[in-house]
Motif scaffolding. Structure first.
Motif, PDB file in Angstrom:
ATOM      1  N   THR A  55      46.995  37.391  48.200  1.00 17.01           N
ATOM      2  CA  THR A  55      46.855  35.971  48.497  1.00 17.01           C
ATOM      3  C   THR A  55      47.890  35.589  49.550  1.00 17.01           C
ATOM      4  O   THR A  55      48.698  36.421  49.980  1.00 17.01           O
ATOM      5  N   VAL A  56      47.861  34.347  49.977  1.00 15.08           N
ATOM      6  CA  VAL A  56      48.858  33.818  50.897  1.00 15.08           C
ATOM      7  C   VAL A  56      49.466  32.581  50.273  1.00 15.08           C
ATOM      8  O   VAL A  56      48.737  31.696  49.804  1.00 15.08           O
ATOM      9  N   PHE A 111      52.398  36.784  53.110  1.00 16.02           N
ATOM     10  CA  PHE A 111      51.553  37.751  52.422  1.00 16.02           C
ATOM     11  C   PHE A 111      52.131  37.943  51.025  1.00 16.02           C
ATOM     12  O   PHE A 111      53.314  38.246  50.860  1.00 16.02           O
ATOM     13  N   THR A 112      51.302  37.754  50.014  1.00 13.01           N
ATOM     14  CA  THR A 112      51.775  37.760  48.624  1.00 13.01           C
ATOM     15  C   THR A 112      50.874  38.612  47.756  1.00 13.01           C
ATOM     16  O   THR A 112      49.654  38.557  47.877  1.00 13.01           O
ATOM     17  N   GLN A 113      51.485  39.405  46.890  1.00 14.28           N
ATOM     18  CA  GLN A 113      50.686  40.109  45.887  1.00 14.28           C
ATOM     19  C   GLN A 113      50.761  39.324  44.590  1.00 14.28           C
ATOM     20  O   GLN A 113      51.845  39.015  44.087  1.00 14.28           O
ATOM     21  N   SER A 114      49.601  38.974  44.083  1.00  5.84           N
ATOM     22  CA  SER A 114      49.476  38.208  42.850  1.00  5.84           C
ATOM     23  C   SER A 114      49.194  39.197  41.726  1.00  5.84           C
ATOM     24  O   SER A 114      48.104  39.760  41.645  1.00  5.84           O
ATOM     25  N   VAL A 115      50.191  39.428  40.877  1.00  2.52           N
ATOM     26  CA  VAL A 115      50.103  40.453  39.841  1.00  2.52           C
ATOM     27  C   VAL A 115      49.898  39.785  38.486  1.00  2.52           C
ATOM     28  O   VAL A 115      50.724  38.967  38.057  1.00  2.52           O
ATOM     29  N   TYR A 116      48.796  40.119  37.832  1.00  2.00           N
ATOM     30  CA  TYR A 116      48.513  39.589  36.510  1.00  2.00           C
ATOM     31  C   TYR A 116      49.043  40.555  35.463  1.00  2.00           C
ATOM     32  O   TYR A 116      48.824  41.769  35.560  1.00  2.00           O
ATOM     33  N   VAL A 117      49.768  40.011  34.472  1.00  6.28           N
ATOM     34  CA  VAL A 117      50.484  40.851  33.522  1.00  6.28           C
ATOM     35  C   VAL A 117      50.290  40.346  32.099  1.00  6.28           C
ATOM     36  O   VAL A 117      49.868  39.202  31.881  1.00  6.28           O
ATOM     37  N   MET A 118      50.610  41.210  31.142  1.00  9.40           N
ATOM     38  CA  MET A 118      50.676  40.803  29.747  1.00  9.40           C
ATOM     39  C   MET A 118      52.139  40.841  29.314  1.00  9.40           C
ATOM     40  O   MET A 118      52.836  41.830  29.537  1.00  9.40           O
ATOM     41  N   GLU A 123      50.639  37.278  25.619  1.00  7.00           N
ATOM     42  CA  GLU A 123      50.205  36.230  26.547  1.00  7.00           C
ATOM     43  C   GLU A 123      50.021  36.802  27.947  1.00  7.00           C
ATOM     44  O   GLU A 123      50.748  37.702  28.379  1.00  7.00           O
ATOM     45  N   VAL A 124      49.035  36.251  28.656  1.00  6.03           N
ATOM     46  CA  VAL A 124      48.757  36.674  30.019  1.00  6.03           C
ATOM     47  C   VAL A 124      49.529  35.787  30.984  1.00  6.03           C
ATOM     48  O   VAL A 124      49.564  34.566  30.830  1.00  6.03           O
ATOM     49  N   ALA A 125      50.154  36.399  31.964  1.00 13.65           N
ATOM     50  CA  ALA A 125      50.946  35.670  32.946  1.00 13.65           C
ATOM     51  C   ALA A 125      50.654  36.220  34.332  1.00 13.65           C
ATOM     52  O   ALA A 125      49.919  37.196  34.500  1.00 13.65           O
ATOM     53  N   ASN A 126      51.242  35.568  35.330  1.00 12.91           N
ATOM     54  CA  ASN A 126      51.056  35.972  36.715  1.00 12.91           C
ATOM     55  C   ASN A 126      52.417  36.006  37.398  1.00 12.91           C
ATOM     56  O   ASN A 126      53.273  35.158  37.144  1.00 12.91           O
ATOM     57  N   ILE A 127      52.611  37.010  38.240  1.00 14.15           N
ATOM     58  CA  ILE A 127      53.847  37.116  39.016  1.00 14.15           C
ATOM     59  C   ILE A 127      53.485  37.121  40.492  1.00 14.15           C
ATOM     60  O   ILE A 127      52.671  37.935  40.934  1.00 14.15           O
ATOM     61  N   GLN A 128      54.065  36.209  41.253  1.00 14.18           N
ATOM     62  CA  GLN A 128      53.838  36.125  42.689  1.00 14.18           C
ATOM     63  C   GLN A 128      54.973  36.855  43.409  1.00 14.18           C
ATOM     64  O   GLN A 128      56.138  36.490  43.273  1.00 14.18           O
ATOM     65  N   LEU A 129      54.632  37.885  44.181  1.00 14.24           N
ATOM     66  CA  LEU A 129      55.635  38.705  44.852  1.00 14.24           C
ATOM     67  C   LEU A 129      55.409  38.704  46.358  1.00 14.24           C
ATOM     68  O   LEU A 129      54.302  38.964  46.830  1.00 14.24           O
ATOM     69  N   ASN A 130      56.460  38.406  47.109  1.00 13.04           N
ATOM     70  CA  ASN A 130      56.399  38.525  48.558  1.00 13.04           C
ATOM     71  C   ASN A 130      57.776  38.888  49.108  1.00 13.04           C
ATOM     72  O   ASN A 130      58.763  38.928  48.379  1.00 13.04           O
TER      73      ASN A 130
END
Length: 254
Positions: A55-56, A111-118, A123-130
């Motif tokens: 994602t961006v 430029f961002t990698q959107s990582v979905y995690v448990m 619980e499900v969460a998301n980590i935005q990395l750039n």
């Protein structure tokens, strides 16, 4: 329902929390919509990586607007980047990352990698990395994607970086233990949520060949706040991105 390694195949799921690395605090944090404040999470930070997307994301200080794109599975898919300000939306650009990256450099879209995690509690969460955080994440997962299926990922600490006179920090990712039986059951439930959300996200696209909807759950999280995202005080992400370009690092998608 049988689990699959979605870190390799690439799908996505909804998330309860949306984490970002805050360089000046040396911690991950998420935005609490009820309290309208950032909540910082002490290290160690533990998660099971389930799925990753491109994602961006960004903030243009001069124009005072947030930049948010759809999420896509591949760098060859079409990204649609919109600017959000005072409740209004306008399209900035659309295209594959290599086609829009120069404009995004000017517009401050990262430029961002959107990582979905448990998380350990299921619980499900998301980590935005750039930026620097994304670079070290790429290095960590290099040639080891098979381990994402059964192993926890840990962030026990961070490292310091410097570019010119600017200092910043970035997380250090490590492999943790393998999942026990209870965690495997929780992972299966998280996997089911991913599958359901993938069908919703990509299946209803009006332009399926471009693999996008107008907004993801991450977009809704950010834009449902009563104010635009606070301009970041840290500059590690942007500096790292510029350094990668300057050094001609073709292994990174910057």
């Amino acid at each position: 329902m049988a689990r699959v390694n979605r870190m390799q195949s690439g799908t996505q799921n909804p998330a309860k929390y949306f984490f970002q690395w805050k360089s000046d605090h040396q911690k991950f944090c998420y935005y609490d919509k009820e309290k309208k404040e950032n909540v910082f999470v002490d290290l160690p930070f533990k998660f099971l990586a389930l799925s990753r997307y491109i994602t961006v994301k960004g903030w243009n200080q001069k124009k005072e607007h947030a930049l948010i794109s759809n999420e896509v599975k591949s760098i060859d898919d079409v990204l649609v980047v919109n600017a959000y300000k005072d409740g209004s939306k306008s399209e900035v650009v659309r295209g594959k990352w290599n086609e829009i990256k120069e404009k995004m450099e000017v517009e401050k879209g990262k430029f961002t990698q959107s990582v979905y995690v448990m998380l350990p509690n299921g619980e499900v969460a998301n980590i935005q990395l750039n930026g620097a955080s994304l670079s070290t994440w790429f290095e960590f997962q290099n040639n080891q994607t098979d381990r994402f299926f059964d192993n926890w990922v840990l962030v026990n600490g961070y490292k310091d970086g410097k570019s010119g006179t600017v200092e910043y920090t970035y997380p250090v990712f490590e492999w943790g233990t393998s999942l026990d039986t209870e965690s495997q059951l929780r992972a299966e439930n998280a996997d089911a949520k991913i599958e359901e959300y993938e069908e919703s996200y990509f299946g209803k696209s009006e332009e399926p060949k471009e693999n996008y909807r107008e907004r993801s759950e991450v977009d809704k999280h950010e834009m449902n706040q009563n104010k635009p995202p606070v301009p970041p005080s840290e500059v590690d992400a942007e500096l790292a991105m510029h350094d990668a370009v300057a050094n001609g690092d073709d292994d990174l998608p910057f």
